[in-house]
Design a protein around this motif. Structure first.
Motif, PDB file in Angstrom:
ATOM      1  N   SER A 208       0.924  -1.144  -0.008  1.00 55.56           N
ATOM      2  CA  SER A 208       0.206  -0.077   0.072  1.00 55.56           C
ATOM      3  C   SER A 208       0.941   1.190   0.035  1.00 55.56           C
ATOM      4  CB  SER A 208      -1.014  -0.081   1.065  1.00 55.56           C
ATOM      5  OG  SER A 208      -1.719  -1.156   1.219  1.00 55.56           O
ATOM      6  N   LEU A 209       1.811   1.125   0.991  1.00 55.16           N
ATOM      7  CA  LEU A 209       2.982   2.488   0.861  1.00 55.16           C
ATOM      8  C   LEU A 209       3.586   2.421  -0.228  1.00 55.16           C
ATOM      9  CD1 LEU A 209       4.009   1.974   4.627  1.00 55.16           C
ATOM     10  CD2 LEU A 209       2.583   3.846   3.692  1.00 55.16           C
ATOM     11  N   ALA A 210       4.255   1.445  -0.871  1.00 54.40           N
ATOM     12  CA  ALA A 210       5.206   1.427  -1.949  1.00 54.40           C
ATOM     13  C   ALA A 210       4.375   2.074  -3.182  1.00 54.40           C
ATOM     14  CB  ALA A 210       5.781   0.006  -2.287  1.00 54.40           C
ATOM     15  N   PHE A 211       3.130   1.402  -3.508  1.00 53.70           N
ATOM     16  CA  PHE A 211       2.796   1.770  -4.648  1.00 53.70           C
ATOM     17  C   PHE A 211       1.289   2.747  -4.583  1.00 53.70           C
ATOM     18  CE2 PHE A 211       4.312  -2.597  -4.960  1.00 53.70           C
ATOM     19  CZ  PHE A 211       5.555  -2.574  -5.561  1.00 53.70           C
ATOM     20  N   HIS A 212       1.169   3.222  -3.614  1.00 49.97           N
ATOM     21  CA  HIS A 212      -0.027   4.303  -3.440  1.00 49.97           C
ATOM     22  C   HIS A 212      -1.119   3.530  -3.932  1.00 49.97           C
ATOM     23  CE1 HIS A 212       3.553   6.703  -2.563  1.00 49.97           C
ATOM     24  NE2 HIS A 212       4.014   6.541  -3.781  1.00 49.97           N
TER      25      HIS A 212
END
Length: 424
Positions: A208-212
């Motif tokens: 979720s954080l890495a790929f928004h």
């Protein structure tokens, strides 16, 4: 001036947090610019035996009332309820939330982030993934100006300890699991660890954080390590690989590929050398290249370190202004189905030992668009040979189709194992 802190939960991590807030109070005051005042510790049973360093006058079983009087609420209860309700109550009251609850965030993160944004309060969760390893901060802030391509890591120390013991000491899975339980690395019920659910929750958060993009634990195809044998590990090592339970999230042209599964890692890859109960995450980014995060992924002191770093950040923002990064889900990339992904694979096949079989076997892969990197014969017994095929990177669906053809062929005695290879 003081920042009032409510601590929900007094288990291994909660106890370490409470003790650190007391022992390091002067340092925290200097770092924040205000006193961090622990106003209560929420527990299920106030009469249960406690560490003598825990101030029993702070204990309460009225967690909702405790939440209502705090500037910062530290949620270390775990699980979904009552943690979910208490976090929402804290947000409604305008409190900063610090949590180490990966199960909660992997399932209900978006609703919590939305509630926090609406109330204009901060949510911190460094401790939810890999204990003291600052990978959440790295993705949320340090790599905010880069494009992340892959996050792959050993996200569960229990399974890494078990596989390490099987590799280095020849233990069976059951023997290694019992040792992990005896040493306190594994719970009496090890399901969440050995079946991969803990790692799946963590890779969902990191993806979720890495790929928004909002990624749920339900989006992560998950396979644990119960089926891995000491013989599998020895055979992999002979071929130059270690077997690790990896959580992997990769950006593909058509979406995000996710998995948690036992994976073959080349012995010269940085993840192959991660021993014992340590965690390690490798991030591949366009600008930064390869970054590796390594450290203790569990335990009272390491996880408390991550919690307290969030507490200091949250308290500083309350005193001096500013806020934590908000959820960024603007990309909304599609989540790929398992067969839409791609990887290198190692396939073990038992075949009849006769002329022409190798040509037929490799032809099955070629006909389905799968390029072979290497084929090795390991043994012949009673007219049956075992062949190990390692592919170049290929579409998972193509490899699956090739295997279906092989399984129906008259020369095949069985596909013994199919395992993903990372880092070839």
């Amino acid at each position: 001036m003081s920042v009032k802190i409510a601590l929900l939960g007094c288990g291994t991590v909660g106890k370490a947090v409470a003790k650190a807030l007391k022992a390091q109070s002067k340092d925290f005051t200097a770092r924040v610019g205000a006193e961090l005042e622990l106003v209560g510790i929420g527990v299920r049973n106030v009469d249960a035996p406690r560490d003598p360093d825990i101030d029993r006058s702070l204990l309460t079983d009225d967690l909702e009332a405790l939440t209502a009087k705090a500037d910062i609420v530290i949620e270390l209860i775990g699980g979904i309820e009552p943690a979910r309700s208490l976090v929402h109550k804290a947000i409604e009251n305008g409190a900063t939330v610090v949590t180490g609850n990966k199960a909660l965030l992997a399932e209900y993160g978006p609703e919590i982030y939305e509630a926090a944004a609406k109330a204009d309060v901060d949510v911190y969760y460094e401790a939810a993934v890999a204990g003291a390893v600052p990978v959440v901060y790295g993705l949320r802030e340090s790599l905010a100006g880069d494009r992340v391509e892959t996050v792959a890591g050993i996200l569960n120390g229990t399974t890494n300890f078990i596989l390490d013991e099987m590799e280095n000491n020849g233990l069976s899975f059951d023997e290694a699991l019992k040792l992990a339980q005896d040493l306190g690395f594994a719970e009496a019920d090890p399901t969440a660890d050995v079946d991969g659910h803990d790692a799946a929750a963590k890779i969902a958060i990191l993806a979720s954080l890495a790929f928004h993009t909002r990624v749920s634990i339900k989006d992560v195809p998950t396979t644990g390590i119960r089926q891995i044998t000491a013989e599998n590990i020895a055979a992999a090592k002979a071929d130059g690989y270690a077997i690790k339970l990896l959580g992997i999230a990769s950006r593909r042209e058509n979406g995000i590929e996710l998995s948690v599964e036992p994976t073959l890692v080349p012995l010269d890859h940085p993840l192959a050398g991660v021993r014992g109960s340590f965690n390690s995450i490798v991030i591949e980014a366009t600008g930064a290249g390869r970054l590796m995060f390594y450290g203790r992924g569990a335990g009272g002191a390491p996880t408390a370190s991550a919690v307290l770093s969030d507490v200091v950040a949250g308290a500083s923002h309350r005193v001096h202004g500013g806020q934590a990064p908000r959820e960024l889900a603007y990309a909304d990339l599609p989540i790929l189905q398992p067969e839409e992904g791609e990887s290198s694979f190692r396939i073990e096949v038992a075949v009849t030992d006769r002329t022409g079989v190798l040509t037929q076997l490799t032809g099955a892969f070629a006909d389905n668009g799968v390029s072979i990197m290497a084929v090795r014969q390991t043994q012949i017994e009673d007219g049956v040979a075992k062949l190990i095929v390692t592919t170049h990177t290929a579409r998972t669906s193509s490899v699956k189709s090739a295997i279906e053809v092989i399984e129906k062929a008259d020369y095949a005695k069985g596909v013994l194992q199919v395992m993903r290879v990372e880092g070839n």
